[in-house]
Structures are given as C-alpha cells and as structure tokens.
Design a protein around this motif. Structure first.
Motif, PDB file in Angstrom:
ATOM      1  N   LEU A 185       0.767  -1.046   0.194  1.00 12.60           N
ATOM      2  CA  LEU A 185      -0.032   0.026  -0.074  1.00 12.60           C
ATOM      3  C   LEU A 185       0.832   1.240   0.039  1.00 12.60           C
ATOM      4  O   LEU A 185       0.505   2.156  -0.886  1.00 12.60           O
ATOM      5  N   ALA A 188       2.654   2.297  -3.222  1.00 12.80           N
ATOM      6  CA  ALA A 188       1.674   2.739  -4.453  1.00 12.80           C
ATOM      7  C   ALA A 188       1.842   4.458  -3.932  1.00 12.80           C
ATOM      8  O   ALA A 188       2.227   5.095  -4.761  1.00 12.80           O
TER       9      ALA A 188
ATOM     10  N   TRP B  28      -6.369  -5.637   1.409  1.00  8.28           N
ATOM     11  CA  TRP B  28      -5.834  -5.779  -0.189  1.00  8.28           C
ATOM     12  C   TRP B  28      -6.600  -5.167  -1.043  1.00  8.28           C
ATOM     13  O   TRP B  28      -6.124  -4.761  -2.320  1.00  8.28           O
ATOM     14  N   MET B  30      -7.810  -2.161  -0.782  1.00 15.24           N
ATOM     15  CA  MET B  30      -7.353  -0.870  -0.776  1.00 15.24           C
ATOM     16  C   MET B  30      -6.161  -0.686  -1.827  1.00 15.24           C
ATOM     17  O   MET B  30      -5.647   0.119  -2.407  1.00 15.24           O
ATOM     18  N   VAL B  31      -5.050  -1.852  -1.430  1.00 15.69           N
ATOM     19  CA  VAL B  31      -3.863  -2.030  -2.170  1.00 15.69           C
ATOM     20  C   VAL B  31      -3.849  -1.799  -3.638  1.00 15.69           C
ATOM     21  O   VAL B  31      -3.593  -0.891  -4.370  1.00 15.69           O
ATOM     22  N   PHE B  34      -5.514   1.780  -4.812  1.00 16.21           N
ATOM     23  CA  PHE B  34      -4.430   2.706  -4.657  1.00 16.21           C
ATOM     24  C   PHE B  34      -3.319   2.432  -5.990  1.00 16.21           C
ATOM     25  O   PHE B  34      -3.228   3.515  -6.722  1.00 16.21           O
ATOM     26  N   TRP B  35      -3.288   1.254  -6.354  1.00 13.77           N
ATOM     27  CA  TRP B  35      -2.188   1.049  -7.281  1.00 13.77           C
ATOM     28  C   TRP B  35      -2.942   1.613  -8.855  1.00 13.77           C
ATOM     29  O   TRP B  35      -2.574   2.301  -9.661  1.00 13.77           O
ATOM     30  N   VAL B  38      -3.123   5.425  -8.877  1.00 11.86           N
ATOM     31  CA  VAL B  38      -1.674   5.688  -9.327  1.00 11.86           C
ATOM     32  C   VAL B  38      -1.478   5.682 -10.819  1.00 11.86           C
ATOM     33  O   VAL B  38      -0.967   6.643 -11.399  1.00 11.86           O
ATOM     34  N   ASN B  39      -1.841   4.729 -11.496  1.00 10.23           N
ATOM     35  CA  ASN B  39      -1.849   4.564 -13.080  1.00 10.23           C
ATOM     36  C   ASN B  39      -2.429   5.653 -13.711  1.00 10.23           C
ATOM     37  O   ASN B  39      -2.417   6.095 -14.627  1.00 10.23           O
ATOM     38  N   LEU B  41      -3.597   8.547 -12.490  1.00 14.96           N
ATOM     39  CA  LEU B  41      -2.939   9.886 -12.075  1.00 14.96           C
ATOM     40  C   LEU B  41      -1.812  10.060 -13.150  1.00 14.96           C
ATOM     41  O   LEU B  41      -1.701  11.300 -13.784  1.00 14.96           O
TER      42      LEU B  41
END
Lengths: 270, 261
Positions: A185, A188, B28, B30-31, B34-35, B38-39, B41
């Motif tokens: 987490l 990222a 998980w 959330m993980v 988040f990723w 990010v992509n 963004l």
C-alpha cells in the motif's frame, strides 16, 4: 567512541556479505529496473512525439531524470529491509539485542548502508555497459558546484528517511501478523509522491506545494531533482531544511515504535 | 459438470474465508485501488502537458488503461494466488495434495480459491472503462460489446497461460516465484498504446510477447469498431499460449518428484 564504532563496523561487514546471500534478489531487481527503463523510454518517447517540451523539459532531460532515479534507488532505496526486520521480530532473533549493548536500529542501519553501497556500485555496471544505447538520450544541466554540494547531503538524508520508513513498517510486526499489505500500500503512495511514476514538477503547482511538505518527496525525487536541474538553488536549500526535519521526525518515530513494540513483545524460547 | 460443482465449492469456501478475515480483505482491496489510481493519475498528469500520445487522446488512453486493469483484476481474482502458491507448493512438496485429488491437476491447482478483493475491484475497472467510453461519446452495439467481452476472455487466458508457465518453471529451478512476480513488470507494457512501440520494442512486445495486443485489441474494438484482423490475432495468440502453457505444465509434472519426508 572507538569501540562504539568498531561494534557497528562488524555489522557493516555483515551487510557487505548480505549482498551475496541476496544475490538473486539483487539480480532480479536490477533486471526489472532495466525493464522499467524500457517502459519509460517507450511511454515518454510517445509523449514527446507530439510536443517538444513537457513542463519546460525536453525528452533527454526527462530520460536523464529516470536514469538518475534508478541509480539512486540502488544507492539509497530500501529494498526488503522491512521484511527482514519483520522476520527477525517474528523469529525472535531480536531477543539477543535486548541482552547485548547493541542498538538494533544502529545495527540494522549499518547493514543497510553497506548493502546499498554494494548494490549501488553493482548497478552502475549494467548501466555503463548499456550506456552507448541511450547516451544520445541523456542531457545533464550545466555544471554548478552547488548542485553536487546540496545533492550529496540530500542523498544521505533520503537514505535515512527511506530506511526509517522501512524500519517503521518492520516494527508493525509487533502489532500485526502480516505487514505485506501495508508495505505494498505504501509502495503505491511512495511511487507516486516520491516521483517514480513521473517527475513531480509535472503536477499542478498547488498539489506540488503540498507534496513538498510530505516525507515521500524527499526520499527519491528531491535528490534526483537537484542532480538533474529540476529545482533551483532557493528551493533546494529550503527543501534540505524540511528534509532534515522529516529525517529527525521519522527517527523519533522508529524509537517510539521500538520501545512501544517491545512492551508487547514476548520472547519465547531462546 | 462436476468441475463446475468443484469450482463453486471453492468459490463458496473463499467467500466464507474472506468473511473471516475482513480486515485483510479491506486492506488488499485498498492496495489494488491505490495502484489503479496511481496509474490513472499518471495518465492525467501526462495529458495536462500534451493532447495526444501516439495518436491517443486522454479518454482513449484511460479506456486502454481501464481495459488492461479489467483483465488484470480478473486474473488476480481468479488465478493469481493459486498459481503463486503453486510454485511454493512444488518446492515444499505440498503439491502432492493436488495430485491426489480426482481431477485434472491444472484445474485443481488453478481454481483452489478466489480472491474477492480482486473481483470487487474489477467493478472499479469496469467503471473506469464505462466512464471513459461515456466521455468519448461511444455507443457500442451489442455485437461490439460481445466482441469486447470475448477479447477480455482471451486476455484472461493469455495472462493465465503466462502465469502457469512461469509457475511451472519451479519444476526445474527454484527461482520460480520471483519469475511469477516478474509477470507484473511485463504487463506494465499493456497500458501503452501499440503505436508507441517502434523498432526492436515493436518486435519483442507486440509480436513476440502478447502483452500489448492483449489490451489494445479490446480497447480499439470499443473505439473503432470490430476489426477481424485484431480478433483473429488475439484469438490465435490466446490459443497458442494456452497450448504451450499446458504442455510446459505437463512436462514439469513428469519431473515432479515430491519432497523427501
């Protein structure tokens, strides 16, 4: 003082050897960093095919930024320190540090610095071998002494920040069974706000001002930006002050988590 | 038919297990979220500075990234942890357990459990695709949507085959699980438009490895309508990789000698 340093000199030597233990880890990491570089070349090459400048920089300076980032990563980045620390807590290996006059943080940090010294130097090898392939794509800013003078302490502080964050995640093992979720987490967040996805100065100015106040900005982007001419002198000096502040704050947090964690820790067996 | 029942039983077991470890599920999910952000963004920031990348506009690019995410979320939800554990089980000898089961070993290994967090996030990815299509003013017909769905299925098969092959390498070497991890790096290429690949990169990532066609084919079906050449290409690639994966798995199986105990 001398005996104090002597103690951690041995830890430093252990760190040099740990590179041999984790050699596959290193090789795979190195391979994927180069892979990542290919993604960077393709993506940013396509971005610059429609425009000469992005955020005031041309393609070569953008590529130089990403290459610098990879070099920095192998010199100051935390690899799997969080998992190693987590393992040592779970296995009870830390119990021996409770009985001996060795500071666990200093011990771990010595190993970290020596391991990175080796991994950073080793990473230069493939980058130098492949240099003829991408040399024409690189562009460094005109030489200014202050860049080197400020970038080196920025690098050292960045290493301390990176290690402290990894150490704090390792400490979470005192409270949680698994730390992997937390680590990925935060990866990222760090990838984004540390400038690994894109140079942070491409963000809208308002967001950039906020990012400058966060520790992630200082763990990768800041030294890389000084080296590659993406920030000016005024911004670099004021940044260094904030960076030192974050390093101290995170250092304090590592000590707090360690002493709190030990209260929950029950050493079993021996 | 009995395979379907086995699969449903594992699905039920996975959901019960998720309900037991709710915090894990949340973390998980959330993980992945988040990723994915990010992509997205990255795309947003790039298009703040330019109007087109390799001929793709901002929302076309988001549609491509969303499609790549959609396939990857399904793979994560259905197969990832099974195949990741497979390479670990081969080394520890726990793999015996799957061979003892009355069914095709590959099926038994690959469907042991589901990851509901990945499947939940597939709805987020689907939302991204729908949002991008809406912003582009696309109105795909039923046939286009069916083609898109089938191409996503082909994409899942291709990802699955790559994973099976990487995990099967553990039959020969011990470094198998780091190779499985490498899968993530490989599929970073599927978020890029095909036109961005030139020269050697074009040969390797577009023609030799299926990483680019896997996302570009379905995305351009939505954008520009059904193109038979892309569809045939994707279908052939999926079939070929699946065949090779099954072959490698079975060859590996012959080498498997369990662990001494």
């Amino acid at each position: 003082m001398l005996t104090f340093l002597n103690k951690y000199r041995h830890a430093f030597l252990v760190g040099l050897q740990s590179n041999i233990v984790y050699r596959w880890n290193f090789l795979i990491r190195a391979f994927f960093s180069l892979f990542q570089l290919v993604v960077v070349f393709i993506l940013w090459g396509a971005v610059f095919s429609g425009t000469d400048r992005v955020g005031g920089f041309d393609l070569p300076s953008t590529i130089t930024y990403f290459v610098t980032l990879i070099v920095l990563q192998f010199f100051i980045g935390a690899f799997n320190e969080d998992y190693q620390i987590s393992e040592e807590i779970r296995n009870g290996l830390i119990n021996q540090f409770l009985l001996k006059p060795v500071n666990y943080f200093a011990y771990r940090f010595s190993i970290f610095t020596s391991a990175r010294l080796v991994s950073g130097t080793l990473m230069l090898v493939p980058l130098l071998i492949l240099l003829p392939l991408y040399k024409s794509q690189l562009a460094l800013p005109p030489f200014e002494a202050w860049r080197i003078l400020l970038a080196l302490p920025a690098m050292a502080l960045a290493a301390l920040i990176q290690f402290s964050i990894a150490y704090c995640f390792g400490m979470l093992t005192f409270w949680f069974l698994e730390i992997q979720g937390f680590v990925i987490l935060s990866m990222a967040v760090e990838a984004l706000l540390g400038g690994q996805m894109f140079p942070l100065d491409l963000m809208p100015q308002r967001l950039l001002r906020i990012a400058e106040l966060l520790p992630f900005y200082y763990q990768m982007y800041f030294p890389a930006a000084i080296f590659t001419g993406r920030i000016d002198y005024a911004r670099a000096t004021s940044g260094l002050v904030i960076q030192a502040g974050w390093a101290l704050a995170l250092l304090a947090l590592t000590q707090l988590l360690w002493s709190r964690g030990l209260r929950r820790h029950t050493a079993v067996g021996g | 038919m009995s395979y379907l029942r086995i699969w449903l039983a594992s699905a039920r077991y996975s959901i019960v297990r998720t309900l037991m470890f709710r915090f894990d599920f949340f973390l998980w999910a959330m993980v992945e979220l988040f990723w994915m952000s990010v992509n997205l963004l990255l795309v947003t920031v790039i298009y703040d500075h330019t109007a087109s990348v390799a001929g793709w506009s901002k929302y076309e690019m988001i549609l491509l990234v969303g499609t790549a995410m959609l396939i990857q979320r399904y793979v994560m939800g259905f197969f990832w942890s099974n195949l990741f554990e497979m390479s670990r089980n081969i080394r520890s000898g726990t793999f015996d357990f799957f061979l003892a089961q009355p069914g095709n070993p590959l099926f038994m290994v690959a469907t042991r459990k589901l990851d509901p967090d990945g499947l939940c996030n597939s709805f987020v990815a689907l939302g991204v695709v729908i949002y991008a299509a809406h912003r582009l003013g696309l109105h795909p017909g039923a046939a286009d949507l069916a083609a898109y769905g089938l191409m996503i299925l082909c994409g899942i098969i291709i990802h699955f085959s790559v994973l099976v092959m990487s995990a099967s390498l553990t039959f020969w070497t011990t470094g198998g699980d780091s190779i499985v991890t490498s899968y993530f790096s490989l599929f970073e290429f599927s978020r890029l438009p095909r036109a961005a690949f030139k020269g050697a990169a074009n040969v390797i990532f577009v023609w030799l490895l299926p990483v680019v066609v896997v996302s570009n084919a379905p995305a351009s079906t939505l954008l520009h309508g059904f193109q038979p050449s892309y569809a045939v290409w994707l279908f052939a690639v999926a079939l070929a990789w699946l065949a090779v994966a099954i072959f490698v798995f079975n060859r590996g199986l012959r080498r498997y000698a369990s662990a001494s105990s």
